[in-house]
Write an enzyme that holds these catalytic residues in place. Structure first.
Site, PDB file in Angstrom:
ATOM      1  N   ASN A 211       0.848  -1.197   0.000  1.00  0.00           N
ATOM      2  CA  ASN A 211       0.000   0.000   0.000  1.00  0.00           C
ATOM      3  C   ASN A 211       0.880   1.242   0.000  1.00  0.00           C
ATOM      4  O   ASN A 211       2.103   1.150   0.009  1.00  0.00           O
ATOM      5  CB  ASN A 211      -0.948  -0.012   1.206  1.00  0.00           C
ATOM      6  CG  ASN A 211      -0.181  -0.104   2.502  1.00  0.00           C
ATOM      7  OD1 ASN A 211       0.559   0.797   2.854  1.00  0.00           O
ATOM      8  ND2 ASN A 211      -0.329  -1.220   3.205  1.00  0.00           N
ATOM      9  N   ASP A 280      -3.820  -6.447   5.208  1.00  0.00           N
ATOM     10  CA  ASP A 280      -4.814  -7.299   5.853  1.00  0.00           C
ATOM     11  C   ASP A 280      -4.764  -8.737   5.333  1.00  0.00           C
ATOM     12  O   ASP A 280      -5.129  -9.667   6.029  1.00  0.00           O
ATOM     13  CB  ASP A 280      -6.220  -6.718   5.615  1.00  0.00           C
ATOM     14  CG  ASP A 280      -6.395  -5.392   6.343  1.00  0.00           C
ATOM     15  OD1 ASP A 280      -5.925  -5.294   7.496  1.00  0.00           O
ATOM     16  OD2 ASP A 280      -6.959  -4.443   5.764  1.00  0.00           O
ATOM     17  N   LYS A 290       9.399 -16.780 -10.395  1.00  0.00           N
ATOM     18  CA  LYS A 290       8.637 -15.665 -10.964  1.00  0.00           C
ATOM     19  C   LYS A 290       7.487 -16.209 -11.833  1.00  0.00           C
ATOM     20  O   LYS A 290       7.713 -17.077 -12.688  1.00  0.00           O
ATOM     21  CB  LYS A 290       9.576 -14.791 -11.803  1.00  0.00           C
ATOM     22  CG  LYS A 290       8.924 -13.537 -12.316  1.00  0.00           C
ATOM     23  CD  LYS A 290       9.911 -12.718 -13.139  1.00  0.00           C
ATOM     24  CE  LYS A 290       9.162 -11.646 -13.894  1.00  0.00           C
ATOM     25  NZ  LYS A 290      10.014 -10.959 -14.861  1.00  0.00           N
ATOM     26  N   PRO A 306      -2.610 -11.802  10.593  1.00  0.00           N
ATOM     27  CA  PRO A 306      -3.020 -11.548  11.988  1.00  0.00           C
ATOM     28  C   PRO A 306      -3.187 -10.051  12.204  1.00  0.00           C
ATOM     29  O   PRO A 306      -2.468  -9.248  11.606  1.00  0.00           O
ATOM     30  CB  PRO A 306      -1.836 -12.079  12.805  1.00  0.00           C
ATOM     31  CG  PRO A 306      -0.680 -12.118  11.854  1.00  0.00           C
ATOM     32  CD  PRO A 306      -1.257 -12.338  10.482  1.00  0.00           C
ATOM     33  N   ASP A 307      -4.154  -9.673  13.025  1.00  0.00           N
ATOM     34  CA  ASP A 307      -4.308  -8.262  13.395  1.00  0.00           C
ATOM     35  C   ASP A 307      -3.377  -8.017  14.582  1.00  0.00           C
ATOM     36  O   ASP A 307      -3.656  -8.440  15.709  1.00  0.00           O
ATOM     37  CB  ASP A 307      -5.767  -7.960  13.756  1.00  0.00           C
ATOM     38  CG  ASP A 307      -5.980  -6.459  13.911  1.00  0.00           C
ATOM     39  OD1 ASP A 307      -5.163  -5.807  14.594  1.00  0.00           O
ATOM     40  OD2 ASP A 307      -6.957  -5.942  13.343  1.00  0.00           O
ATOM     41  N   ILE A 308      -2.269  -7.377  14.298  1.00  0.00           N
ATOM     42  CA  ILE A 308      -1.224  -7.198  15.318  1.00  0.00           C
ATOM     43  C   ILE A 308      -1.774  -6.401  16.500  1.00  0.00           C
ATOM     44  O   ILE A 308      -1.625  -6.774  17.663  1.00  0.00           O
ATOM     45  CB  ILE A 308       0.007  -6.475  14.702  1.00  0.00           C
ATOM     46  CG1 ILE A 308       0.514  -7.274  13.498  1.00  0.00           C
ATOM     47  CG2 ILE A 308       1.093  -6.293  15.751  1.00  0.00           C
ATOM     48  CD1 ILE A 308       1.558  -6.557  12.669  1.00  0.00           C
ATOM     49  N   PHE A 324      -4.194   3.371  14.921  1.00  0.00           N
ATOM     50  CA  PHE A 324      -4.452   4.412  13.922  1.00  0.00           C
ATOM     51  C   PHE A 324      -5.618   3.951  13.065  1.00  0.00           C
ATOM     52  O   PHE A 324      -5.733   2.774  12.760  1.00  0.00           O
ATOM     53  CB  PHE A 324      -3.229   4.601  13.018  1.00  0.00           C
ATOM     54  CG  PHE A 324      -2.456   5.850  13.329  1.00  0.00           C
ATOM     55  CD1 PHE A 324      -1.662   5.911  14.461  1.00  0.00           C
ATOM     56  CD2 PHE A 324      -2.538   6.967  12.505  1.00  0.00           C
ATOM     57  CE1 PHE A 324      -0.956   7.060  14.768  1.00  0.00           C
ATOM     58  CE2 PHE A 324      -1.839   8.117  12.796  1.00  0.00           C
ATOM     59  CZ  PHE A 324      -1.038   8.167  13.935  1.00  0.00           C
ATOM     60  N   LYS A 338     -13.519   0.830  15.823  1.00  0.00           N
ATOM     61  CA  LYS A 338     -12.240   0.111  15.984  1.00  0.00           C
ATOM     62  C   LYS A 338     -11.735   0.182  17.408  1.00  0.00           C
ATOM     63  O   LYS A 338     -11.181  -0.783  17.942  1.00  0.00           O
ATOM     64  CB  LYS A 338     -11.180   0.704  15.037  1.00  0.00           C
ATOM     65  CG  LYS A 338     -11.254   0.073  13.682  1.00  0.00           C
ATOM     66  CD  LYS A 338     -10.318   0.678  12.686  1.00  0.00           C
ATOM     67  CE  LYS A 338     -10.869   0.326  11.321  1.00  0.00           C
ATOM     68  NZ  LYS A 338     -10.187   1.025  10.248  1.00  0.00           N
ATOM     69  N   LYS A 342     -11.447  -3.514  18.872  1.00  0.00           N
ATOM     70  CA  LYS A 342     -10.084  -4.009  19.127  1.00  0.00           C
ATOM     71  C   LYS A 342      -9.679  -3.784  20.581  1.00  0.00           C
ATOM     72  O   LYS A 342      -8.552  -4.078  20.962  1.00  0.00           O
ATOM     73  CB  LYS A 342      -9.089  -3.320  18.183  1.00  0.00           C
ATOM     74  CG  LYS A 342      -9.343  -3.600  16.701  1.00  0.00           C
ATOM     75  CD  LYS A 342      -8.126  -3.268  15.849  1.00  0.00           C
ATOM     76  CE  LYS A 342      -8.486  -3.281  14.376  1.00  0.00           C
ATOM     77  NZ  LYS A 342      -7.307  -3.293  13.503  1.00  0.00           N
TER      78      LYS A 342
HETATM   79  O1  C5P Z   1      -8.697  -2.435  11.077  1.00  0.00           O
HETATM   80  P1  C5P Z   1      -7.750  -1.459  10.501  1.00  0.00           P
HETATM   81  O2  C5P Z   1      -6.685  -2.114   9.673  1.00  0.00           O
HETATM   82  O3  C5P Z   1      -8.334  -0.312   9.768  1.00  0.00           O
HETATM   83  O4  C5P Z   1      -7.051  -0.814  11.800  1.00  0.00           O
HETATM   84  C1  C5P Z   1      -5.971   0.030  11.713  1.00  0.00           C
HETATM   85  C2  C5P Z   1      -5.094  -0.161  12.906  1.00  0.00           C
HETATM   86  O5  C5P Z   1      -4.838  -1.550  13.096  1.00  0.00           O
HETATM   87  C3  C5P Z   1      -3.737   0.476  12.718  1.00  0.00           C
HETATM   88  O6  C5P Z   1      -3.312   0.917  13.983  1.00  0.00           O
HETATM   89  C4  C5P Z   1      -2.887  -0.681  12.204  1.00  0.00           C
HETATM   90  O7  C5P Z   1      -1.532  -0.482  12.525  1.00  0.00           O
HETATM   91  C5  C5P Z   1      -3.472  -1.870  12.940  1.00  0.00           C
HETATM   92  N1  C5P Z   1      -3.408  -3.149  12.217  1.00  0.00           N
HETATM   93  C6  C5P Z   1      -2.616  -4.167  12.708  1.00  0.00           C
HETATM   94  N2  C5P Z   1      -2.576  -5.362  12.063  1.00  0.00           N
HETATM   95  C7  C5P Z   1      -3.306  -5.571  10.962  1.00  0.00           C
HETATM   96  C8  C5P Z   1      -4.117  -4.560  10.461  1.00  0.00           C
HETATM   97  C9  C5P Z   1      -4.133  -3.339  11.098  1.00  0.00           C
HETATM   98  O8  C5P Z   1      -1.924  -3.956  13.712  1.00  0.00           O
HETATM   99  N3  C5P Z   1      -3.246  -6.753  10.378  1.00  0.00           N
END
Ligand code: C5P
Length: 400
Positions: A211, A280, A290, A306-308, A324, A338, A342
């Site tokens: 991105n 994501d 390749k 994983p959502d860190i 953020f 969020k 979260k």
């Molecule tokens: O759910 P969304 O991606 O919009 O949330 C944004 C926040 O979640 C940011 O703080 C981003 O650093 C964190 N994030 C994360 N791991 C992911 C996706 C987003 O830590 N896989």
């Protein structure tokens, strides 16, 4: 110490003393450490050094007059007062200090000092007799009590032939002392972990999904946290920014790498700031060679990363967790969701597009927490980072 002045906007006031000849060198020293300098000269200062000299060394037009239509149209005096991260008056004469103390606004420089919210530092320079005079000493004491920083003076031989206190500090010493003003200790001794930048999710050995995140906001927050006295670990995705000093930087590529690096830092973390634009999704399988463009259509199967942030928020004990939310629409509603979903302590919501947010130089944000919010108007990412860290520091210290 001098690194604390990088990207700082310094308004240098020059008043009428013989030490004004050193102000040109001072501007150069300030710029050498990365500060941007705008110069304001009093009429008497112009007897000692020319505005042309100060303009040439600062790279900016010199401000001289409160009632100059042209200057006001370019950058009005209130705007100039707002622009300043600090006002430094060097040399500061006995007369200037007396006028400042009285709250006079009878020239541009005193007016700016009254209007500005930024810290003010004075580098006095005068004859030793004038400096020792109890009237001056009383004024200096009163200025100090009002929170104005007095840098120097030093002692030695003077332009008038006297020897004693009253010499302006040397420009390098002034730069050093000015830098100390920016070392706010609101996060002193705290371990702050920050993620920044995008992640790359490999498709094959040469291609990836990513991105537009530049990493600038996260890097600026990391720098500001260091300035606030924190021990900082910056976990960075691939960016083209230079490696910041005075912090531990862990370079990662993918979301999974970032996840592992973050979790390894969580044992002793006070504040976690998740600024990274983490991908994501990642490719379910990564091609080992390749991929050739033989087929008309190519389908990539993606799976969730994983959502860190959410995982850090589930830890027990856990740090103060800040996320953020970069959104193109319904900013506050989505950020609020969020924050709840979260289970965050705070979320920094930023609108994306029109010169703000991802990939741009400036940002405007709204900070939300369970029962409140605070807006931060559009400004450079560096400046915003310092404001945010100041805010986060005082919030964190209040609840701990
Ligand atoms: O759910 P969304 O991606 O919009 O949330 C944004 C926040 O979640 C940011 O703080 C981003 O650093 C964190 N994030 C994360 N791991 C992911 C996706 C987003 O830590 N896989």
């Amino acid at each position: 110490m001098k690194q604390f002045l990088a990207n700082k906007q310094i308004l240098l006031g020059v008043t009428g003393g013989i030490a004004a000849y050193k102000s040109a060198d001072l501007v150069r020293r300030l710029r050498e450490v990365g500060a941007e300098v705008r110069v304001v000269m009093t009429d008497h200062a112009k007897e000692f050094i020319t505005p042309l000299t100060m303009q040439a060394v600062s790279g900016n037009p010199v401000h001289e007059d409160l009632f100059d239509l042209k200057a006001e149209a370019a950058m009005g005096h209130i705007e100039l007062a707002r622009w300043a991260d600090a006002i430094l008056v060097a040399p500061a004469t006995a007369d200037f200090m007396a006028r400042l103390l009285k709250g006079e606004a009878n020239d541009l420089l005193t007016t700016l000092c009254l209007a500005a919210k930024a810290p003010i530092a004075l580098a006095p320079a005068m004859n030793q007799g004038m400096w020792k005079n109890t009237l001056t000493q009383n004024n200096v004491q009163a200025l100090r009590e009002k929170g104005i920083h007095i840098l120097g003076p030093s002692e030695g031989s003077q332009a008038c032939g006297d020897v004693g206190p009253g010499r302006m500090l040397e420009p390098l010493d002034i730069v050093d002392r000015l830098a100390q003003i920016f070392v706010s200790g609101s996060l002193a001794g705290k371990h702050v972990v920050i993620t920044a930048g995008p992640t790359h999710e490999a498709i094959d050995p040469v291609r990836f999904i990513s991105n537009a995140s530049s990493g600038k906001m996260g890097y600026a927050l990391a720098e500001a946290a260091v300035e606030a006295g924190a021990r900082v670990t910056l976990i960075s995705g691939p960016v083209s920014l230079s490696k910041p000093a005075r912090m531990k930087v862990i370079d990662v590529v993918s979301a999974q790498d970032m996840f592992a690096a973050v979790m390894a830092e969580m044992q002793e973390c006070d504040i976690f700031l998740s600024v990274a634009a983490v991908a994501d999704y990642r490719c379910k399988t990564t091609a080992s060679q390749k991929i050739a463009k033989t087929a008309e259509k190519l389908t990539l199967e993606l799976e969730r990363n994983p959502d860190i942030l959410a995982n850090v928020a589930k830890l027990s004990p856990r740090p103060f967790v800040i996320g953020f939310a970069a959104e193109t629409e319904d900013l506050e509603k989505k950020a609020q969701a969020k924050l709840m979903n979260k289970n965050l302590d705070m979320i920094i919501a930023n609108q994306v597009g029109e010169g703000v947010g991802i990939g741009s130089e400036e940002n405007a944000v709204t900070v939300l927490w369970k029962d409140g919010k605070q807006e931060f108007a559009k400004m450079s990412k560096q400046k915003l980072a310092r404001e945010l860290i100041k805010f986060i520091g005082s919030f964190f210290n209040k609840i701990n």
